[in-house]
Design a protein around this motif. Structure first.
Motif, PDB file in Angstrom:
ATOM      1  N   GLU A  46       3.712  -1.278 -19.469  1.00 25.13           N
ATOM      2  CA  GLU A  46       3.529  -2.341 -18.479  1.00 25.13           C
ATOM      3  C   GLU A  46       3.559  -1.711 -17.086  1.00 25.13           C
ATOM      4  O   GLU A  46       4.570  -1.133 -16.674  1.00 25.13           O
ATOM      5  N   ALA A  47       2.449  -1.806 -16.407  1.00 25.91           N
ATOM      6  CA  ALA A  47       2.342  -1.227 -15.070  1.00 25.91           C
ATOM      7  C   ALA A  47       3.208  -2.025 -14.102  1.00 25.91           C
ATOM      8  O   ALA A  47       3.230  -3.250 -14.144  1.00 25.91           O
ATOM      9  N   HIS A  48       3.913  -1.299 -13.235  1.00 23.91           N
ATOM     10  CA  HIS A  48       4.759  -1.959 -12.246  1.00 23.91           C
ATOM     11  C   HIS A  48       4.799  -1.150 -10.955  1.00 23.91           C
ATOM     12  O   HIS A  48       4.644   0.062 -10.951  1.00 23.91           O
ATOM     13  N   LYS A  49       4.985  -1.882  -9.875  1.00 19.36           N
ATOM     14  CA  LYS A  49       5.088  -1.306  -8.535  1.00 19.36           C
ATOM     15  C   LYS A  49       6.316  -1.928  -7.908  1.00 19.36           C
ATOM     16  O   LYS A  49       6.357  -3.135  -7.657  1.00 19.36           O
ATOM     17  N   THR A  50       7.347  -1.118  -7.693  1.00 20.68           N
ATOM     18  CA  THR A  50       8.623  -1.619  -7.181  1.00 20.68           C
ATOM     19  C   THR A  50       8.740  -1.378  -5.679  1.00 20.68           C
ATOM     20  O   THR A  50       7.936  -0.671  -5.076  1.00 20.68           O
ATOM     21  N   GLY A  51       9.770  -1.973  -5.100  1.00 23.13           N
ATOM     22  CA  GLY A  51      10.109  -1.685  -3.714  1.00 23.13           C
ATOM     23  C   GLY A  51       9.209  -2.294  -2.668  1.00 23.13           C
ATOM     24  O   GLY A  51       9.138  -1.808  -1.550  1.00 23.13           O
ATOM     25  N   VAL A  52       8.523  -3.368  -2.999  1.00 22.20           N
ATOM     26  CA  VAL A  52       7.645  -4.022  -2.032  1.00 22.20           C
ATOM     27  C   VAL A  52       8.439  -5.133  -1.344  1.00 22.20           C
ATOM     28  O   VAL A  52       9.178  -5.879  -2.001  1.00 22.20           O
ATOM     29  N   GLN A  62       0.816  -1.217   0.000  1.00 20.77           N
ATOM     30  CA  GLN A  62       0.000   0.000   0.000  1.00 20.77           C
ATOM     31  C   GLN A  62       0.848   1.265   0.000  1.00 20.77           C
ATOM     32  O   GLN A  62       0.374   2.325  -0.411  1.00 20.77           O
ATOM     33  N   GLU A  63       2.084   1.187   0.457  1.00 19.12           N
ATOM     34  CA  GLU A  63       2.965   2.360   0.519  1.00 19.12           C
ATOM     35  C   GLU A  63       3.596   2.697  -0.835  1.00 19.12           C
ATOM     36  O   GLU A  63       4.107   3.792  -1.016  1.00 19.12           O
ATOM     37  N   ARG A  64       3.591   1.775  -1.742  1.00 21.58           N
ATOM     38  CA  ARG A  64       4.272   1.961  -3.031  1.00 21.58           C
ATOM     39  C   ARG A  64       3.249   2.327  -4.111  1.00 21.58           C
ATOM     40  O   ARG A  64       2.053   2.084  -3.952  1.00 21.58           O
ATOM     41  N   ASN A  65       3.729   2.886  -5.220  1.00 18.23           N
ATOM     42  CA  ASN A  65       2.846   3.378  -6.280  1.00 18.23           C
ATOM     43  C   ASN A  65       3.040   2.624  -7.588  1.00 18.23           C
ATOM     44  O   ASN A  65       4.154   2.215  -7.922  1.00 18.23           O
ATOM     45  N   TRP A  66       1.940   2.506  -8.330  1.00 19.57           N
ATOM     46  CA  TRP A  66       1.984   1.944  -9.677  1.00 19.57           C
ATOM     47  C   TRP A  66       2.469   3.015 -10.650  1.00 19.57           C
ATOM     48  O   TRP A  66       2.128   4.190 -10.504  1.00 19.57           O
ATOM     49  N   GLU A  67       3.205   2.601 -11.668  1.00 21.83           N
ATOM     50  CA  GLU A  67       3.592   3.503 -12.751  1.00 21.83           C
ATOM     51  C   GLU A  67       3.807   2.692 -14.015  1.00 21.83           C
ATOM     52  O   GLU A  67       3.966   1.469 -13.973  1.00 21.83           O
ATOM     53  N   ALA A  68       3.815   3.392 -15.139  1.00 21.22           N
ATOM     54  CA  ALA A  68       4.147   2.804 -16.440  1.00 21.22           C
ATOM     55  C   ALA A  68       4.779   3.902 -17.285  1.00 21.22           C
ATOM     56  O   ALA A  68       4.717   5.086 -16.930  1.00 21.22           O
ATOM     57  N   HIS A  69       5.405   3.494 -18.385  1.00 21.39           N
ATOM     58  CA  HIS A  69       6.133   4.435 -19.243  1.00 21.39           C
ATOM     59  C   HIS A  69       5.678   4.290 -20.694  1.00 21.39           C
ATOM     60  O   HIS A  69       5.276   3.196 -21.108  1.00 21.39           O
ATOM     61  N   ASN A  87      -5.272  -2.913  -8.543  1.00 22.15           N
ATOM     62  CA  ASN A  87      -4.647  -3.981  -7.791  1.00 22.15           C
ATOM     63  C   ASN A  87      -4.221  -5.114  -8.715  1.00 22.15           C
ATOM     64  O   ASN A  87      -4.807  -5.330  -9.767  1.00 22.15           O
ATOM     65  N   SER A  88      -3.199  -5.810  -8.300  1.00 20.02           N
ATOM     66  CA  SER A  88      -2.739  -7.027  -8.953  1.00 20.02           C
ATOM     67  C   SER A  88      -1.965  -7.821  -7.914  1.00 20.02           C
ATOM     68  O   SER A  88      -1.264  -7.234  -7.089  1.00 20.02           O
ATOM     69  N   GLN A  89      -2.087  -9.105  -7.952  1.00 20.99           N
ATOM     70  CA  GLN A  89      -1.335  -9.966  -7.039  1.00 20.99           C
ATOM     71  C   GLN A  89      -0.147 -10.621  -7.735  1.00 20.99           C
ATOM     72  O   GLN A  89       0.530 -11.462  -7.152  1.00 20.99           O
ATOM     73  N   ASN A  90       0.113 -10.236  -8.988  1.00 20.16           N
ATOM     74  CA  ASN A  90       1.226 -10.800  -9.748  1.00 20.16           C
ATOM     75  C   ASN A  90       2.517 -10.070  -9.398  1.00 20.16           C
ATOM     76  O   ASN A  90       2.571  -8.838  -9.469  1.00 20.16           O
TER      77      ASN A  90
END
Length: 153
Positions: free
Chosen positions: A131-137, A58-65, A106-109
């Protein structure tokens, strides 16, 4: 092992020269490491050296380029990188100068990237355009040190 398909092979062929440059940079840096925040390797490749603590999902953010492929290479620590097709999340406004747009949903992948080969054989990840990604989890707050290569398409 690289599990892929013909479409991904076509994408890889478009950035083969940039991947060679990235590989050479990593090999030279490992021989003689130096600190930096950002370094332009060519007109199409920028590298950032990042160090941060992992946090809860929940603390991290989704992003794409839209213009740059990300290549994440873990040097120390471990992190979960969540991913989803951009179409499965709700996109926010595109920030052209920084080449990113936030997303919500949300995504659990996820994949686990780790510098410890016993924990995970994966220490790098290519993230394609849109491609949406959320890093640092991470389950436990650990320190990650990594390269993020920005490859312009």
């Amino acid at each position: 092992m690289l599990l892929s398909n013909h479409q991904d092979l076509q994408k890889l062929s478009q950035i083969l020269q940039q991947l060679t440059l990235v590989n050479d940079f990593i090999a030279n840096w490992k021989k003689t490491p130096f600190d930096f925040k950002e370094k332009q390797l060519s007109d199409k490749v920028l590298v950032r050296l990042l160090t941060y603590k992992t946090g809860d999902f929940q603390e991290r953010n989704w992003e794409a380029h839209k213009r740059e492929i990300d290549l994440h290479v873990i040097l120390e620590g471990e992190e979960q990188i969540y991913f989803a097709g951009s179409e499965s999340l709700v996109p926010g406004d595109y920030h052209q100068e920084e080449d990113y747009y936030p997303l919500t949903g949300n995504s659990q992948n996820f994949v686990l990237l780790s510098a410890d080969q016993e924990l995970s054989p994966n220490d790098s990840l290519i993230i394609w355009l849109d491609e949406a990604h959320k890093t640092g989890v991470g389950f436990n707050s650990t320190t990650v040190k990594k390269f993020v290569f920005k490859i312009l398409i």
